[in-house]
Design an enzyme around this catalytic site. Structure first.
Site, PDB file in Angstrom:
ATOM      1  N   GLY A  76      70.963  13.963  -4.099  1.00  0.00           N
ATOM      2  CA  GLY A  76      69.657  14.608  -4.112  1.00  0.00           C
ATOM      3  C   GLY A  76      69.348  15.202  -5.469  1.00  0.00           C
ATOM      4  N   ASN A  77      68.246  15.933  -5.554  1.00  0.00           N
ATOM      5  CA  ASN A  77      67.922  16.602  -6.815  1.00  0.00           C
ATOM      6  C   ASN A  77      67.301  17.965  -6.538  1.00  0.00           C
ATOM      7  OD1 ASN A  77      64.856  16.388  -6.877  1.00  0.00           O
ATOM      8  ND2 ASN A  77      65.434  14.233  -6.605  1.00  0.00           N
ATOM      9  N   ARG A  78      66.990  18.701  -7.579  1.00  0.00           N
ATOM     10  CA  ARG A  78      66.625  20.106  -7.454  1.00  0.00           C
ATOM     11  C   ARG A  78      65.139  20.361  -7.203  1.00  0.00           C
ATOM     12  NH1 ARG A  78      69.068  22.803 -12.689  1.00  0.00           N
ATOM     13  NH2 ARG A  78      68.079  24.647 -11.819  1.00  0.00           N
ATOM     14  N   SER A  79      64.352  19.313  -7.046  1.00  0.00           N
ATOM     15  CA  SER A  79      62.919  19.541  -6.850  1.00  0.00           C
ATOM     16  C   SER A  79      62.643  20.246  -5.518  1.00  0.00           C
ATOM     17  CB  SER A  79      62.180  18.203  -6.888  1.00  0.00           C
ATOM     18  OG  SER A  79      60.805  18.417  -6.687  1.00  0.00           O
TER      19      SER A  79
ATOM     20  N   ALA B 274      59.994  14.111  -7.054  1.00  0.00           N
ATOM     21  CA  ALA B 274      61.076  13.600  -7.887  1.00  0.00           C
ATOM     22  C   ALA B 274      61.857  12.558  -7.078  1.00  0.00           C
ATOM     23  CB  ALA B 274      61.995  14.736  -8.320  1.00  0.00           C
TER      24      ALA B 274
END
Ligand code: CTP
Ligand code: CA
Length: 231
Positions: free
Chosen positions: A33-36, A100
């Site tokens: 995953g990512n931090r968005s 994102a």
């Protein structure tokens, strides 16, 4: 100009916004995953409603209250985001890719949980590239509709400055506006405030000073409305 006295300059317009960060599953319980957080996308949705638009947000793993009057379509993966955005963009006057999406996903996700065992080597992670949703939206549109806005989180490096990278990305993607964040110092993620430059395919560059994501959202809609009305 304050938020409350904005004109209803998006009345009769239909806008589609993507928000959040996608998850790419390795197995039923694990993902990349990512931090968005989805904050900027939700701010775009809320401000568009305030300006009279009919608003749909395709939300990837966003854990925020849904703004009043916004239709939210929840998704998890980039594949699902791609499906929803490419289908729904056909009916939109403007599309903003604030999400994102992961650039890569595991090549061989398992439908059962990955297990460790004494003496067994750690699994190798093979990745494949995801489709580029923004580029596809540009390719599939007819004439110049919908109007398309991309986002870019950039860092300057030895090769080029933040703005040089962003100009090249705008040209590569073929969208109408690119909203550029300088993330060199790990800024912008999961915060209520943001600073950006709005680049236009028409050569325009507008600096939006550090401030609430709603203020940046309004500046983006200002730029969109100006260009929609010119066509
Ligand atoms: N984007 C997209 N589909 C992807 C990846 C990105 O639609 N698979 C969109 C993002 O939502 C954003 C824009 O493209 O609006 C730019 O994303 P960014 O990650 O900055 O661009 P990339 O082309 O993925 O380039 P980079 O190698 O810098 O990550
Ligand atoms: Ca990317």
């Amino acid at each position: 100009r304050g938020y409350a006295d904005r004109p209803l300059d998006l009345a009769g317009r239909s806008v589609l916004v993507s928000a959040g960060g996608t998850r790419e599953f390795l197995d039923p319980v694990r993902f990349l995953g990512n931090r968005s957080s989805g904050r900027q996308g939700f701010a775009l949705a809320e401000t568009a409603v305030a300006r009279g638009a009919s608003v749909t947000v395709v939300a990837a793993n966003v854990r925020l209250p849904v703004p009043a009057g916004v239709e939210v379509v929840p998704v998890e993966t980039t594949g699902q985001l791609y499906e929803q955005m490419t289908t729904r963009a056909v009916d939109a006057d403007a599309v903003v890719m604030a999400a994102a999406p992961a650039d890569f996903r595991p090549a061989n996700p398992l439908d059962t949980k990955i297990k460790k065992a004494p003496g067994r080597a750690a699994p190798e992670l093979e990745l494949v590239e995801n489709p580029d949703i923004l580029a596809e939206l540009v390719t599939q549109r007819t004439s110049k509709s919908p109007f398309i806005v991309g986002f870019a989180a950039e860092t300057g490096d030895d090769e080029a400055s933040v703005l040089e990278h962003a100009r090249a990305k705008l040209a590569r993607k073929g969208c109408d506006l690119l909203v550029v964040n300088d993330v060199s110092a790990g800024r912008a993620f999961d915060s209520a405030d943001n600073e950006a430059v709005i680049l236009g395919a028409d050569g325009a560059a507008e600096h939006i000073p550090f401030g609430p994501k709603a203020a940046l959202a309004h500046a983006i809609w200002d730029a969109v409305v100006q260009r929609l009305e010119a066509t």
